[in-house]
Design a protein around this motif. Sequence first.
Motif, short mmCIF file in Angstrom:
data_model
loop_
_atom_site.label_atom_id
_atom_site.label_comp_id
_atom_site.label_asym_id
_atom_site.label_seq_id
_atom_site.Cartn_x
_atom_site.Cartn_y
_atom_site.Cartn_z
N GLU A 190 -4.39 7.73 -10.43
CA GLU A 190 -3.26 7.43 -11.31
C GLU A 190 -1.93 7.45 -10.57
OE1 GLU A 190 -3.43 9.14 -15.20
OE2 GLU A 190 -5.62 9.08 -15.23
N LEU A 191 -1.90 6.77 -9.44
CA LEU A 191 -0.63 6.56 -8.73
C LEU A 191 0.06 5.35 -9.34
CD1 LEU A 191 -1.91 7.05 -5.07
CD2 LEU A 191 -0.90 8.77 -6.59
N LEU A 192 1.39 5.36 -9.34
CA LEU A 192 2.14 4.23 -9.90
C LEU A 192 2.34 3.18 -8.80
CD1 LEU A 192 4.81 6.00 -12.14
CD2 LEU A 192 2.44 5.39 -12.64
N ASN A 193 1.90 1.96 -9.10
CA ASN A 193 1.88 0.93 -8.04
C ASN A 193 3.28 0.43 -7.66
OD1 ASN A 193 2.45 -0.55 -10.28
ND2 ASN A 193 0.94 -2.15 -9.91
N TYR A 194 4.28 0.71 -8.51
CA TYR A 194 5.63 0.22 -8.19
C TYR A 194 6.45 1.24 -7.42
CZ TYR A 194 6.87 2.60 -12.62
OH TYR A 194 7.03 3.50 -13.63
N LEU A 195 5.83 2.37 -7.11
CA LEU A 195 6.51 3.38 -6.29
C LEU A 195 5.82 3.46 -4.93
CD1 LEU A 195 7.00 6.29 -8.86
CD2 LEU A 195 8.62 4.50 -8.26
N SER A 196 6.59 3.83 -3.93
CA SER A 196 5.99 4.03 -2.61
C SER A 196 5.18 5.34 -2.63
CB SER A 196 7.07 4.10 -1.55
OG SER A 196 7.86 5.25 -1.75
N VAL A 197 4.50 5.61 -1.54
CA VAL A 197 3.68 6.83 -1.46
C VAL A 197 4.55 8.07 -1.67
CG1 VAL A 197 2.44 8.28 0.20
CG2 VAL A 197 1.82 5.88 -0.07
N ILE A 198 5.68 8.14 -0.97
CA ILE A 198 6.50 9.35 -1.09
C ILE A 198 7.14 9.45 -2.47
CG2 ILE A 198 8.63 8.35 -0.12
CD1 ILE A 198 8.97 11.13 1.31
N GLU A 199 7.46 8.30 -3.05
CA GLU A 199 8.03 8.33 -4.41
C GLU A 199 6.98 8.80 -5.42
OE1 GLU A 199 11.30 4.75 -3.68
OE2 GLU A 199 9.33 4.31 -4.55
N SER A 253 3.02 8.92 8.10
CA SER A 253 3.41 7.57 8.55
C SER A 253 3.27 6.54 7.43
CB SER A 253 2.55 7.15 9.73
OG SER A 253 1.19 7.13 9.34
N ARG A 254 2.61 6.91 6.33
CA ARG A 254 2.41 5.96 5.22
C ARG A 254 3.37 6.23 4.08
NH1 ARG A 254 -2.51 3.51 6.04
NH2 ARG A 254 -1.60 1.89 4.75
N ALA A 255 4.38 7.05 4.33
CA ALA A 255 5.27 7.50 3.25
C ALA A 255 5.91 6.34 2.49
CB ALA A 255 6.34 8.42 3.82
N LYS A 256 6.26 5.30 3.19
CA LYS A 256 6.97 4.20 2.52
C LYS A 256 6.04 3.06 2.09
CE LYS A 256 11.42 5.11 4.63
NZ LYS A 256 12.44 4.69 5.60
N SER A 257 4.76 3.24 2.32
CA SER A 257 3.81 2.18 1.95
C SER A 257 3.56 2.19 0.46
CB SER A 257 2.48 2.40 2.68
OG SER A 257 2.67 2.48 4.07
N PRO A 258 3.19 1.04 -0.10
CA PRO A 258 2.74 1.03 -1.49
C PRO A 258 1.34 1.62 -1.58
CG PRO A 258 2.71 -1.20 -0.58
CD PRO A 258 3.27 -0.31 0.48
N PRO A 259 1.00 2.29 -2.67
CA PRO A 259 -0.30 2.97 -2.76
C PRO A 259 -1.49 2.04 -2.58
CG PRO A 259 1.10 3.52 -4.63
CD PRO A 259 1.81 2.47 -3.86
N GLU A 260 -1.34 0.77 -3.02
CA GLU A 260 -2.52 -0.12 -2.94
C GLU A 260 -2.92 -0.44 -1.51
OE1 GLU A 260 0.28 -0.98 -4.64
OE2 GLU A 260 0.85 -3.08 -4.24
N ARG A 291 -5.56 11.84 -1.58
CA ARG A 291 -4.74 12.83 -0.88
C ARG A 291 -3.29 12.77 -1.37
NH1 ARG A 291 -7.23 10.75 4.51
NH2 ARG A 291 -5.37 11.43 5.60
N VAL A 292 -2.82 11.55 -1.63
CA VAL A 292 -1.45 11.42 -2.19
C VAL A 292 -1.38 12.08 -3.57
CG1 VAL A 292 0.30 9.77 -2.99
CG2 VAL A 292 -1.00 9.28 -0.91
N ALA A 293 -2.44 11.88 -4.37
CA ALA A 293 -2.47 12.48 -5.71
C ALA A 293 -2.45 14.01 -5.62
CB ALA A 293 -3.71 12.02 -6.46
#
Lengths: 393, 231
Positions: free
Chosen positions: B96-105, B137-144, B153-155
């Motif tokens: 349930e990550l939001l696809n319009y936010l980056s990983v860190i967001e 290193s993936r902080a700014k990537s989109p979750p998809e 792990r992000v969750a």
Amino acid sequence: MTGALFLGWRYLAHHRIKTSILVAATALMLFLPAGTRLLVEDGAAALRARADATPLILGAAGSELELVLNTLYFHAESPRTLRHAALEKARATGLATLIPIDARFRAQGAPIVGTSLEYFEYRNLTLGSGRQMGLLGECVIGANVAASGGLGPGDSLISSPETVFDIAGIYPLKMKIAGVLARTGTADDAAVFVDVRTSWIIQGLGHGHTDLAKPGAQSAILDRREDMITANAALAQFSEITPDNVTGFHFHGASGAFPLTGVIALPPDQKAAALLRGRYQNSDSGLQLIVPKTVLSELLDTVFTVQNYVILGLVMLSLATLAVISLVFLLSQQLRTGEFRTLSRIGASRSYIALLITSEIGFVFLISVALATALTLITRHFSMQLMRAFLSI
Amino acid sequence: MIEVSGLEFHYQTPVADGAAAFGLHVESFNVPAGANAALVGPSGSGKTTLLGLIAGTLRPTSGRINVNDQVVTALSERELGRYRILNVGQVFQTFELLNYLSVIENVMLPWFIAGVGQQLDMRTRAMELLRDVGLQSRAKSPPEELSQGEQQRVAVCRAMLNRPAILLADEPTGNLDQQNKQNVVDLLQAQARAFGSTLLMVTHDESLLSRFDHVHDIHSIAASPTSRAGQ
């Protein structure tokens, strides 16, 4: 609260195509009715200003509207012409200053306006560069003509032939540009001004050619009698008036019979205006003296009536667009049920989610308002040109 | 510490014969503070419902739930939202990550909702959490753009942002391969241990049970669960 605004903004930024479509639709919904109204009102005001500054127009009997549009805005549709003698006769009354207008020809799409130097003084036209026209065959061009053609003082401009295959018709005349007028935001910016005699030369009423009396012109002589020489087809006519050949230019016929499309009459006071108008009322001279302000008002009344119907239609269209936009938002919210459930499970309250949705609507609306305002400002800037294009003047 | 006593939960929707559908009854259930516990049982046995009741996303018909001396069942809707965001970390089966936010967001999402603390501090903390799980290193990537294991792990990082008192994980390994299952359990336990959180994880994967201090079978703590108390 800032968190909800941030999430709302990020959602819109992520779905930028959908957001762009929503913004464009909303902006047009806001702009079209307001923009149309402003466009018509500003354009009409600009048109009225020129008509208000022109007290009277003398012209041949016929369409008043064509006479006004041609004399004020150099409309391509020429009215019936009047003779130059009519101007002289009106001038003889001493009731008005009279400025000839002969706007029938074009050069590179711009109207060629044959007139006198009084016209520039009357319209407060000043030179942006170069000098005022002084010789026959010279012209002064408006700022738009100069800008679109990359023209300036010293360059030349060729009048357009009326019809390509009309061998008996009007031949192109190469005109030297003496000066460029400063921009005024009026029809004068798009015109090429020449002395009225130059416009008669363009029509073919005056011309220049080699002197048949000179020894070198034998090959161009068809017949020679005691006091008359008849030229043959080999006679070369000048297509450009220069200081060297200007003396060779001459007119055939009486100047009083030469045509004008209109005459601007500038009476010094109301009394003179009334007296002058009285002379042309119920006249069987084939002339009419009209008040352009009145004629233009009738035209603009028609435009305003059309405008009201157009705005009504646009408002209805806007309401339909609003309904579609609302539907898109509602469907979008349904598709986001899972996202809202996640936010709620993490700890977002209902009011937070409502704020998130409201912020998205707010952002779309704010950007749309900004876009609609920008469109309105641009429209206002070009309202005169757009109105003239709409009315083909 | 999680203490559940005399808990009863009915679904509001009536069943075909008109009677109220029975959801879940838990007489007594405890997880000590700082413990890591697994809740096992077949699908539809009420595990997710019990987690929802402890998290405050579901309201019990009666009974009492106490989390670290806070009576959850006595909280208002508004207080429940606050309780969840400040005391409960949740990890879901589908991330349930939001696809319009980056990983860190996504990791900072609880802060965007609660707004407690300075943004810069929270960003630093989110970055630390991502570094802990190897996703700096993936902080700014989109979750998809992340693999399923990385998304989980992000969750987990998101659940740990506010240093929750309890960490509830609802089958977080359900969509993962065996290696990633072990990795996620390692991560959950390490994070819970690091912040002194009580971990309660729902699973029906028996291969993971040996990793937990306490294993509770839903059948032993809940009476007559029906299929209506589904996942």
